[in-house]
Write a protein that holds these residues in place. Structure first.
Motif, PDB file in Angstrom:
ATOM      1  N   PRO A  35       0.812  -1.227   0.000  1.00 19.07           N
ATOM      2  CA  PRO A  35       0.000   0.000   0.000  1.00 19.07           C
ATOM      3  C   PRO A  35       0.842   1.272   0.000  1.00 19.07           C
ATOM      4  CG  PRO A  35      -0.902  -1.603   1.527  1.00 19.07           C
ATOM      5  CD  PRO A  35       0.407  -2.164   1.058  1.00 19.07           C
ATOM      6  N   SER A  36       1.968   1.245   0.690  1.00 13.66           N
ATOM      7  CA  SER A  36       2.810   2.437   0.773  1.00 13.66           C
ATOM      8  C   SER A  36       3.376   2.847  -0.583  1.00 13.66           C
ATOM      9  CB  SER A  36       3.962   2.201   1.749  1.00 13.66           C
ATOM     10  OG  SER A  36       4.756   1.109   1.309  1.00 13.66           O
ATOM     11  N   ARG A  38       1.776   2.700  -3.510  1.00 18.27           N
ATOM     12  CA  ARG A  38       0.774   3.244  -4.424  1.00 18.27           C
ATOM     13  C   ARG A  38       0.916   4.760  -4.524  1.00 18.27           C
ATOM     14  NH1 ARG A  38      -4.073   0.543  -1.122  1.00 18.27           N
ATOM     15  NH2 ARG A  38      -3.556  -1.661  -1.441  1.00 18.27           N
ATOM     16  N   ASP A  43      -4.538   5.571  -4.343  1.00 14.71           N
ATOM     17  CA  ASP A  43      -4.701   4.781  -3.114  1.00 14.71           C
ATOM     18  C   ASP A  43      -6.056   5.098  -2.499  1.00 14.71           C
ATOM     19  OD1 ASP A  43      -4.590   3.607  -0.626  1.00 14.71           O
ATOM     20  OD2 ASP A  43      -2.468   4.073  -0.317  1.00 14.71           O
ATOM     21  N   ASP A  45      -7.689   3.656  -0.056  1.00 13.61           N
ATOM     22  CA  ASP A  45      -7.684   3.665   1.407  1.00 13.61           C
ATOM     23  C   ASP A  45      -7.168   4.998   1.933  1.00 13.61           C
ATOM     24  OD1 ASP A  45      -8.664   1.064   1.557  1.00 13.61           O
ATOM     25  OD2 ASP A  45      -6.653   0.189   1.480  1.00 13.61           O
TER      26      ASP A  45
END
Length: 293
Positions: A35-36, A38, A43, A45
């Motif tokens: 996730p970091s 993206r 992202d 989220d």
């Protein structure tokens, strides 16, 4: 002084030790999936975090604004009204469906109440046709110079979009995400089918280009939209423009405007902020006269 043994141990520890076999491609692939890694704007989220609410406000404001500006849309006529008021054919079909259900479950009070509500809404079906007529008249007489904009949903909104569609002119739908999903009606033009999360930004888009407001019978949502628009005009945040309430009996039954004056909570001249109409033609004539069309 360090002993010879200790010195040898330290020297050996500094010697490069070959690493065990690792799968570097797999490790890099894991980094790409993290996730970091993206991009921030990709992202979901991250974009959904509470701290990003101001950014989401701005995006919801900009997307429709940029699209409408690109297409040269600068004048709209806003139509509000109940999502529950449908065409006579649809209302009758709903009554038949509920009647059969009640016959199978005569003790089901929820079904019986729904049937009663459906019968009451059948009486309101005439407003669907009035909204459809009005949308057609606006499209026919302005050829898109004044574009119909609705909440994009069913009922009165669908009727106004439909009238414009049947006249061969595009119209706008400002749909909103609700707990019970309300999708866009099929008559909204694909170029102008916008979806919102925030009521506040959606309301801004209703008012930003509006040259008239036509309000059909409706519930809490319709009242909210109507009174916000009247407040903007009353407080001179919005230049005065035609506000037309369709169906005088309905509006005077559910809102006692005279009593608001009698209690002193509005001025006597505030009731002149709006006018009544019964047909699409009457509503259109008020607008045409005001704008010298």
């Amino acid at each position: 002084m360090l002993s010879k043994k200790v010195k040898n141990q330290l020297r050996k520890s500094r010697v490069f030790q070959p690493e065990k076999h690792i799968d570097k491609e797999k490790m890099v692939a894991a980094l790409h999936a993290a996730p970091s890694y993206r991009k921030a704007y990709h992202d979901q989220d991250f974009m959904s975090m509470e701290e990003l609410r101001p950014m989401r406000f701005q995006l919801e404001l900009l997307k429709p604004e940029m699209t409408l500006s690109e297409y040269g849309v600068d004048s709209t006529i806003v139509v509000f009204g109940s999502a529950r008021i449908c065409s006579k054919e649809t209302a009758l079909a709903r009554i038949r469906e509920l009647t059969k259900a009640c016959q199978l479950q005569p003790d089901n009070k929820i079904l019986c109440n729904k049937l009663l509500g459906a019968k009451n809404l059948l009486k309101m079906a005439k407003y669907y046709e009035v909204a459809r007529e009005f949308g057609h008249l606006v499209a026919q007489n302005t050829k898109g110079k004044f574009m119909i904009v609705t909440g994009g949903g069913p009922g009165i909104m669908e009727a106004a979009n439909r009238g414009s569609y049947e006249a061969g002119v595009k119209s706008i739908g400002l749909n909103i995400t609700l707990p019970h999903e309300q999708g866009p009606n099929p008559y909204v033009s694909p170029d102008f089918a916008f979806r919102f999360h925030y009521f506040a930004i959606r309301k801004m888009h209703f008012m930003m280009r509006s040259k008239a407001l036509v309000v059909f019978p409706g519930g809490f949502g319709t009242f909210d939209e109507l009174f916000e628009a009247m407040t903007l005009v009353q407080t001179e945040k919005k230049r005065r423009f035609p506000i037309i309430l369709v169906g005088k009996k309905y509006w005077t039954d559910v809102i006692n405007f005279k009593k608001l004056v009698d209690y002193g909570v509005i001025n006597a001249e505030d009731v002149n902020l709006f006018r009544f109409a019964e047909t699409g033609k009457e509503a259109w004539n008020i607008i045409a006269e005001h704008h010298d069309l």
